[in-house]
Enzyme design. Structure first.
Site, PDB file in Angstrom:
ATOM      1  N   ASP A 154       0.865  -1.184   0.000  1.00 44.55           N
ATOM      2  CA  ASP A 154       0.000   0.000   0.000  1.00 44.55           C
ATOM      3  C   ASP A 154       0.900   1.233   0.000  1.00 44.55           C
ATOM      4  O   ASP A 154       1.635   1.466   0.963  1.00 44.55           O
ATOM      5  CB  ASP A 154      -0.910  -0.005   1.236  1.00 44.55           C
ATOM      6  CG  ASP A 154      -2.058   1.000   1.112  1.00 44.55           C
ATOM      7  OD1 ASP A 154      -1.909   1.975   0.360  1.00 44.55           O
ATOM      8  OD2 ASP A 154      -3.099   0.797   1.767  1.00 44.55           O
ATOM      9  N   ARG A 156      -0.172   4.432  -0.440  1.00 51.32           N
ATOM     10  CA  ARG A 156      -0.961   5.663  -0.355  1.00 51.32           C
ATOM     11  C   ARG A 156      -0.520   6.565   0.801  1.00 51.32           C
ATOM     12  O   ARG A 156      -0.136   6.073   1.857  1.00 51.32           O
ATOM     13  CB  ARG A 156      -2.444   5.332  -0.159  1.00 51.32           C
ATOM     14  CG  ARG A 156      -3.095   4.729  -1.361  1.00 51.32           C
ATOM     15  CD  ARG A 156      -4.516   4.313  -1.069  1.00 51.32           C
ATOM     16  NE  ARG A 156      -4.595   3.172  -0.167  1.00 51.32           N
ATOM     17  CZ  ARG A 156      -5.732   2.623   0.236  1.00 51.32           C
ATOM     18  NH1 ARG A 156      -6.876   3.138  -0.145  1.00 51.32           N
ATOM     19  NH2 ARG A 156      -5.722   1.578   1.027  1.00 51.32           N
TER      20      ARG A 156
HETATM   21  N1  LIG Z   1      -2.659  -2.728  -6.347  1.00 51.12           N
HETATM   22  C1  LIG Z   1      -3.941  -3.054  -6.284  1.00 51.12           C
HETATM   23  N2  LIG Z   1      -4.828  -2.088  -5.999  1.00 51.12           N
HETATM   24  C2  LIG Z   1      -6.115  -2.413  -5.931  1.00 51.12           C
HETATM   25  C3  LIG Z   1      -6.577  -3.727  -6.157  1.00 51.12           C
HETATM   26  N3  LIG Z   1      -7.932  -3.725  -6.042  1.00 51.12           N
HETATM   27  C4  LIG Z   1      -8.285  -2.450  -5.747  1.00 51.12           C
HETATM   28  N4  LIG Z   1      -7.206  -1.655  -5.679  1.00 51.12           N
HETATM   29  C5  LIG Z   1      -7.125  -0.246  -5.335  1.00 51.12           C
HETATM   30  O1  LIG Z   1      -7.326  -0.135  -3.938  1.00 51.12           O
HETATM   31  C6  LIG Z   1      -7.839   1.147  -3.632  1.00 51.12           C
HETATM   32  C7  LIG Z   1      -8.951   0.984  -2.631  1.00 51.12           C
HETATM   33  O2  LIG Z   1      -8.441   0.369  -1.513  1.00 51.12           O
HETATM   34  P1  LIG Z   1      -9.179  -0.781  -0.733  1.00 51.12           P
HETATM   35  O3  LIG Z   1      -8.120  -1.645  -0.100  1.00 51.12           O
HETATM   36  O4  LIG Z   1     -10.209  -1.451  -1.620  1.00 51.12           O
HETATM   37  O5  LIG Z   1     -10.005  -0.083   0.384  1.00 51.12           O
HETATM   38  P2  LIG Z   1      -9.550   1.016   1.384  1.00 51.12           P
HETATM   39  O6  LIG Z   1      -9.672   2.315   0.625  1.00 51.12           O
HETATM   40  O7  LIG Z   1      -8.220   0.703   1.973  1.00 51.12           O
HETATM   41  O8  LIG Z   1     -10.608   0.846   2.538  1.00 51.12           O
HETATM   42  P3  LIG Z   1     -12.165   1.208   2.543  1.00 51.12           P
HETATM   43  O9  LIG Z   1     -12.225   2.617   3.065  1.00 51.12           O
HETATM   44  O10 LIG Z   1     -12.827   0.247   3.433  1.00 51.12           O
HETATM   45  O11 LIG Z   1     -12.639   1.135   1.117  1.00 51.12           O
HETATM   46  C8  LIG Z   1      -8.290   1.755  -4.928  1.00 51.12           C
HETATM   47  O12 LIG Z   1      -7.406   2.792  -5.258  1.00 51.12           O
HETATM   48  C9  LIG Z   1      -8.165   0.624  -5.945  1.00 51.12           C
HETATM   49  O13 LIG Z   1      -7.722   1.100  -7.212  1.00 51.12           O
HETATM   50  C10 LIG Z   1      -5.625  -4.727  -6.449  1.00 51.12           C
HETATM   51  O14 LIG Z   1      -5.933  -5.906  -6.599  1.00 51.12           O
HETATM   52  N5  LIG Z   1      -4.316  -4.339  -6.513  1.00 51.12           N
END
Ligand SMILES: Nc1nc2c(ncn2[C@@H]2O[C@H](COP(=O)(O)OP(=O)(O)OP(=O)(O)O)[C@@H](O)[C@H]2O)c(=O)[nH]1
Ligand SMILES: [Zn+2]
Length: 497
Positions: A154, A156
Site C-alpha cells: 500500500d 498511499r
Molecule cells: N494494487 C492493487 N490495488 C487495488 C486492487 N484492487 C483495488 N485496488 C485499489 O485499492 C484502492 C482501494 O483500496 P481498498 O483496499 O479497496 O479499500 P480502502 O480504501 O483501503 O478501505 P475502505 O475505506 O474500506 O474502502 C483503490 O485505489 C483501488 O484502485 C488490487 O488488486 N491491486
C-alpha cells in the site's frame, strides 16, 4: 481557470500545510481552484476542486454545513479506482462503496466525500494495478502481486486529504471505511476520528477472494464489522496534543443483535436501525417484500426463479425473515422455487414457514414440509389434506358456513390464524399474486418493494392490484428509500390512511 501551482501569475487563494505532530515534515499543501454544484442521484453536492503541491488534482463533495460543525462530520476518504468507480468492476468493491457513502451522507444531511486522486491501485498507478491484476489472474493475491512488481502493498498517503479537510474547516470526522490504517493516517495528521464504521457493502463472487485477502493480510475489518480498534503503537505518534482518543462504536453485529432483541438501538443513525428499527420494535406488524424488474416482473416467463435483484436485496430479505415470527408464501412459489425460507445470510432465528394453498396444490415432498429445518403451517381450503410430517401443522381455511373462504378474506384470516398462535410479526414474501392479494385486502402495514434497474419486457408479473379505493386510482403512501447495491428498495408505510 485551473493552472498548475507556480506556473501562472495568479496567486494561490489558499494554502494549507499539514504537519505531523511538531515535526516539520515534507508537507502537502492544497489549493482550492474551483467550486461548483454536482447534482447526483443521492444529493446535490457542493463540489470543490483542489490541486495539491505535487500537482495532483482532487475533489471534495460537500453536503450540508460542515465548516466548524459541532458534531463529527461523516467522511468518506475514497481512493480513486477507475475500474471500480467508473467502469463498474466487480473485482473490487470501490464503486459500491462510493455510491453507498454518497447515499449515507445524503441521508445524514451533512458530510464530505473526498475523492483522492493518485491513489489508483493503492498508490501504484492504473497500469501497474492492471499488471497486478494480471498476476492475480494467475493466482497471486493482491498483496503479493504488488510486492512482485516492486511496489509496497500500500503506497498511499493521506496528507492531501487531511489538508482538504482543514481547508473545509472540518476537524472531527466519523470515518466511513473498513480500513483501520486510514483512521491511523488521519489521526497522525491531526484530524480527530471520533469513530470509524464500514459501509454495508456485500462481498460478491468476483471480489470475495480479494476482500478476504484484505481482511487477512491488510488488517481490514471482518465483513459486517464497524469497530474502531486502537491503532498499533508504531503508527500513532506520541506528540499529539490535539488528537483525541478513538472511541469504539457498536459493530453492525451488535446493532443487529439489539434489533433482534427488539430493543431500540442506541444509534438511530445506524443504517440497520434506520432500515429495520420500526419493524424490530413493533409487537404486531404485517409486512411484505417483493423484488421485481423496473417494468414490474419478478422472473422470466418460464418462471424458473431467476433472481432479478442483487445480493444486498437477498440479504435484506433474510434480515426481514429474522425479524418476524412467520413468513408466508403462496403455493406457486413452493411449486416453482421449492424455497427453504430460513435465515441464512444474517444472524437470527428462523420464522415459522406458512404455505398459503387454498386448493391443496403443494406437493407433499416440498422442502418446507420435509427438510425439518423449521416448523411449517400449511393453510389450505382442502379438508382432506393431512400433515406430511411432524414438523407440519395443517390448518383448514373455511368460510363462516364451512365452505371455501372468499379470496378477498384470505389475507385477514391468515393474519388472525397466526396471531392466535402468538405469531404477531408476519412477512409475506411472495410471489407477486400473494403479495398483491395482501396489499389489495389492506392487510399490510409495510411493503418493501425492491426494483432492479433492468427491463424484462415480459415474464411473471410482480405487484398487480385493483386501485385501493381512491378515486384517482393513485395511492401515495409515505415512503422511505433504501439503496441496496444497484437496486432500490422503496418502503411503503401503509399503516396510515
Ligand atoms: N494494487 C492493487 N490495488 C487495488 C486492487 N484492487 C483495488 N485496488 C485499489 O485499492 C484502492 C482501494 O483500496 P481498498 O483496499 O479497496 O479499500 P480502502 O480504501 O483501503 O478501505 P475502505 O475505506 O474500506 O474502502 C483503490 O485505489 C483501488 O484502485 C488490487 O488488486 N491491486
Ligand atoms: Zn477498486
Amino acid at each position: 481557470m485551473s493552472r498548475h501551482p507556480g506556473a501562472g501569475t495568479q496567486p494561490m487563494r489558499r494554502r494549507v500545510v499539514v504537519h505531523e505532530g511538531t515535526d516539520v515534515l515534507p508537507a502537502v499543501a492544497v489549493e482550492r481552484v474551483a467550486s461548483t454544484w454536482l447534482p447526483t442521484d443521492h444529493a446535490r453536492f457542493r463540489m470543490h476542486g483542489f490541486r495539491d503541491s505535487n500537482g495532483v488534482e482532487h475533489v471534495a463533495l460537500v453536503h450540508g454545513d460542515v465548516a466548524g460543525a459541532p458534531d463529527p462530520v461523516l467522511l468518506r476518504m475514497h481512493s480513486e479506482c477507475l475500474t471500480g468507480d467508473a467502469l463498474g468492476s466487480r473485482r473490487c468493491d470501490c464503486g459500491e462503496q462510493l455510491q453507498a457513502s454518497m447515499a449515507r451522507i445524503a441521508a445524514a444531511g451533512v458530510g464530505v466525500v473526498i475523492y483522492v486522486r493518485g491513489h489508483e491501485g493503492r498508490g501504484i498507478g492504473l497500469l501497474e494495478k492492471l499488471r497486478a491484476y494480471a498476476l492475480q489472474d494467475r493466482g497471486v493475491d493482491t498483496v503479493d502481486a504488488n510486492l512482485a512488481l516492486g511496489h509496497p502493498a500500500d503506497a498511499r498517503t493521506f496528507d492531501a486529504a487531511a489538508a482538504i479537510l482543514r481547508d473545509l474547516g472540518v476537524q472531527r470526522v466519523d470515518l466511513l471505511s473498513s480500513n483501520p490504517l486510514k483512521e491511523h493516517a488521519l489521526t497522525a495528521l491531526n484530524v480527530e476520528v471520533s469513530r470509524r464504521r464500514g459501509l454495508d457493502v456485500l462481498d460478491r463472487a468476483d471480489n470475495a477472494a480479494y476482500l478476504e485477502t484484505k481482511r487477512r493480510r491488510m488488517s481490514h475489518d471482518a465483513a459486517g464489522r464497524t469497530s474502531s480498534p486502537p491503532p498499533p503503537p508504531s503508527s500513532k505518534p506520541t506528540s499529539h496534543p490535539t488528537s483525541a482518543p478513538t472511541t469504539t462504536t457498536a459493530t453492525d453485529a451488535e446493532v443487529w443483535r439489539s434489533l433482534l432483541a427488539g430493543r431500540p438501538a442506541a444509534d438511530p443513525d445506524h443504517e440497520l436501525v434506520r432500515r429495520y428499527g420500526p419493524l424490530a420494535t413493533a409487537p404486531r406488524v404485517v409486512v411484505a417484500q417483493l423484488a421485481q424488474s423496473a417494468d414490474g416482473f419478478i422472473t422470466s416467463a418460464a418462471g424458473t426463479g431467476d433472481v432479478v435483484t442483487g445480493p444486498e436485496d437477498h440479504r435484506h430479505l433474510h434480515r426481514l425473515r429474522a425479524l418476524v415470527d412467520a413468513v408466508v408464501v403462496g403455493v406457486t412459489t413452493v411449486v416453482v422455487d421449492d424455497p427453504r425460507l430460513t435465515v441464512r445470510e444474517t444472524e437470527g432465528d428462523d420464522p415459522v414457514r406458512v404455505v398459503l394453498d387454498p386448493h391443496g396444490r403443494a406437493p407433499r415432498t416440498a422442502g418446507v414440509f420435509t427438510d425439518g429445518l423449521a416448523p411449517t403451517l400449511w393453510l389450505t381450503g382442502r379438508p382432506d389434506v393431512r400433515p406430511p410430517s411432524d414438523q407440519v401443522e395443517v390448518v383448514h381455511l373455511a368460510g363462516p358456513d364451512g365452505g371455501p373462504l372468499a379470496a378477498a378474506r384470505v389475507p385477514g384470516a391468515v393474519v388472525a390464524i397466526l396471531r392466535e398462535r402468538g405469531r404477531g410479526r408476519v412477512l409475506v414474501e411472495g410471489g407477486g399474486r400473494t403479495v398483491s392479494s395482501f396489499l389489495a385486502a389492506g392487510a399490510l402495514d409495510r411493503l418493501y418493494l425492491t426494483t432492479a434497474p433492468i427491463l424484462m419486457g415480459g415474464g411473471v408479473p410482480g405487484l398487480r392490484f385493483e386501485a385501493l379505493g381512491s378515486r384517482t386510482g393513485i395511492h401515495r403512501p409515505t415512503v422511505r428509500r433504501h439503496l441496496l447495491g444497484a437496486d432500490t428498495c422503496t418502503e411503503f408505510d401503509l399503516s396510515v390512511g
